[in-house]
Design a protein around this motif. Structure first.
Motif, PDB file in Angstrom:
ATOM      1  N   ALA A   1       4.653  18.746  -1.970  1.00 17.08           N
ATOM      2  CA  ALA A   1       3.747  19.049  -3.078  1.00 17.08           C
ATOM      3  C   ALA A   1       2.348  18.526  -2.786  1.00 17.08           C
ATOM      4  CB  ALA A   1       4.271  18.435  -4.367  1.00 17.08           C
TER       5      ALA A   1
ATOM      6  N   GLY B   1       2.851  26.207   0.001  1.00 19.21           N
ATOM      7  CA  GLY B   1       4.117  25.596   0.400  1.00 19.21           C
ATOM      8  C   GLY B   1       4.376  25.618   1.882  1.00 19.21           C
TER       9      GLY B   1
ATOM     10  N   VAL C   1       5.823  21.146   5.161  1.00 17.56           N
ATOM     11  CA  VAL C   1       7.184  20.786   4.776  1.00 17.56           C
ATOM     12  C   VAL C   1       7.577  19.429   5.340  1.00 17.56           C
ATOM     13  CG1 VAL C   1       7.828  23.242   4.722  1.00 17.56           C
ATOM     14  CG2 VAL C   1       8.320  21.869   6.765  1.00 17.56           C
TER      15      VAL C   1
ATOM     16  N   ARG D   1      11.800  21.314   2.882  1.00 10.85           N
ATOM     17  CA  ARG D   1      11.214  21.646   1.591  1.00 10.85           C
ATOM     18  C   ARG D   1       9.708  21.426   1.602  1.00 10.85           C
ATOM     19  NH1 ARG D   1      15.517  18.849  -2.666  1.00 10.85           N
ATOM     20  NH2 ARG D   1      17.375  20.045  -1.990  1.00 10.85           N
ATOM     21  N   ALA D   2       9.017  22.240   0.822  1.00  8.68           N
ATOM     22  CA  ALA D   2       7.568  22.129   0.757  1.00  8.68           C
ATOM     23  C   ALA D   2       7.152  20.782   0.177  1.00  8.68           C
ATOM     24  CB  ALA D   2       6.999  23.266  -0.098  1.00  8.68           C
TER      25      ALA D   2
END
Length: 319
Positions: A68, A57, A60, A65-66
């Motif tokens: 995917a 993760g 970002v 947010r990480a």
């Protein structure tokens, strides 16, 4: 002409004074996922490193947010991550702050410390160390000194003001004075102004003088001499790479401790801080473009090649 939209602010904090890497995904591309693009783009990364970063993760988006591992590729998207810092031998000399206000920081940089992150010098740079030590994440350099040159460097506190200070150097509205220790040649007539055309090719360590219209100008004065050495005052009117080192070498008095001029010597081992280049950015004078104040700063450093030649020749102390 449309202006490019500025990138969003970094969602990751600095690490050891070093900014996270920002990548903008190209508008054109056939990658299915963000991960595929980064694997191809960062070809110099260790195998599996990108996959590990996604799995942990560590990549970002603008929202922090990480991203995917299977996140679809979106042209123009920004992503951020921290690269593993290279193993660096700490430069064991302090950076002295000569002046600080809400707009600028003037630092007295030691020898062997790069001004800004580049190549294998990242955390062990004046910029990264000052950001960390002073708690100013937005600090930026208005100009640079060579890694081997000591002395005064101007940094800006506010990103929106950086351009105003950089313009001072571009427009030659900063008076810079350097000091160098080099052999004394009684046949060399000084003072004199040296003008030449200097080129520095990418990937080639040393710059060189070539025929053509001069792009480099330095006034060279002899302050004093003794025991076969001279202490020289150098007043550059331009700022070509290695200009002062090239010009003194051309005069037949190369600066003490120079590993590139007149000949490129074998690299010294990492951590060998003996025999620093005897070149010092001694004075900076300018009118502040933001406040209008007249500034005149002087380095507190002394070149050991002059004050104690034997100490410089065999000691590990900076100077």
């Amino acid at each position: 002409m449309r202006r490019r939209t500025p990138p969003p602010p970094a969602p990751l904090p600095q690490r050891a004074g070093v900014d996270p890497v920002r990548v903008r995904l190209p508008v054109d591309g056939a990658w299915a996922t963000v991960r595929e693009h980064l694997v191809e783009r960062l070809t110099g990364a260790a195998p599996g490193m990108i996959e590990s970063m996604f799995a942990a993760g560590l990549v970002v988006g603008a929202d922090g947010r990480a991203v995917a591992p299977d996140a679809p590729y979106r042209p123009g998207m920004f992503v951020w991550f921290h690269r593993e810092l290279p193993a660096e031998v700490p430069v064991p000399f302090p950076i002295e702050v000569v002046y600080r206000d809400e707009h600028i920081v003037v630092a007295d940089k030691p020898h062997f410390l790069a001004t800004t992150p580049r190549g294998t010098h990242v955390a062990q740079t004046a910029l990264a160390r000052l950001r960390h030590e002073l708690g100013i994440p937005a600090l930026t350099a208005a100009h640079r000194l060579d890694r081997l040159t000591a002395g005064l460097v101007l940094f800006t506190v506010r990103p929106e003001e950086r351009g105003a200070y950089q313009t001072l150097f571009r427009d030659r509205r900063v008076r810079k004075e350097y000091e160098a220790i080099a052999p004394y040649d009684p046949a060399l007539a000084l003072p004199r102004t040296v003008r030449s055309r200097i080129v520095k090719e990418r990937g080639v360590p040393a710059a060189r003088e070539v025929a053509g219209e001069p792009n480099a100008e330095t006034r060279v004065e002899l302050a004093e001499h003794r025991a076969g050495l001279g202490r020289y005052r150098l007043l550059p009117a331009t700022g070509q790479t290695h200009q002062l080192r090239v010009h003194l070498t051309a005069l037949g008095v190369p600066i003490l401790g120079d590993p590139l001029y007149p000949e490129v010597t074998a690299p010294v081992p990492a951590g060998d801080f003996r025999r620093p280049l005897q070149l010092l950015a001694r004075k900076l004078e300018f009118t502040d473009p933001v406040t209008g104040a007249r500034h005149a700063f002087v380095s507190r450093r002394r070149l050991r090649g002059w004050t104690s030649y034997d100490d410089w020749d065999g000691d590990h102390h900076d100077g």
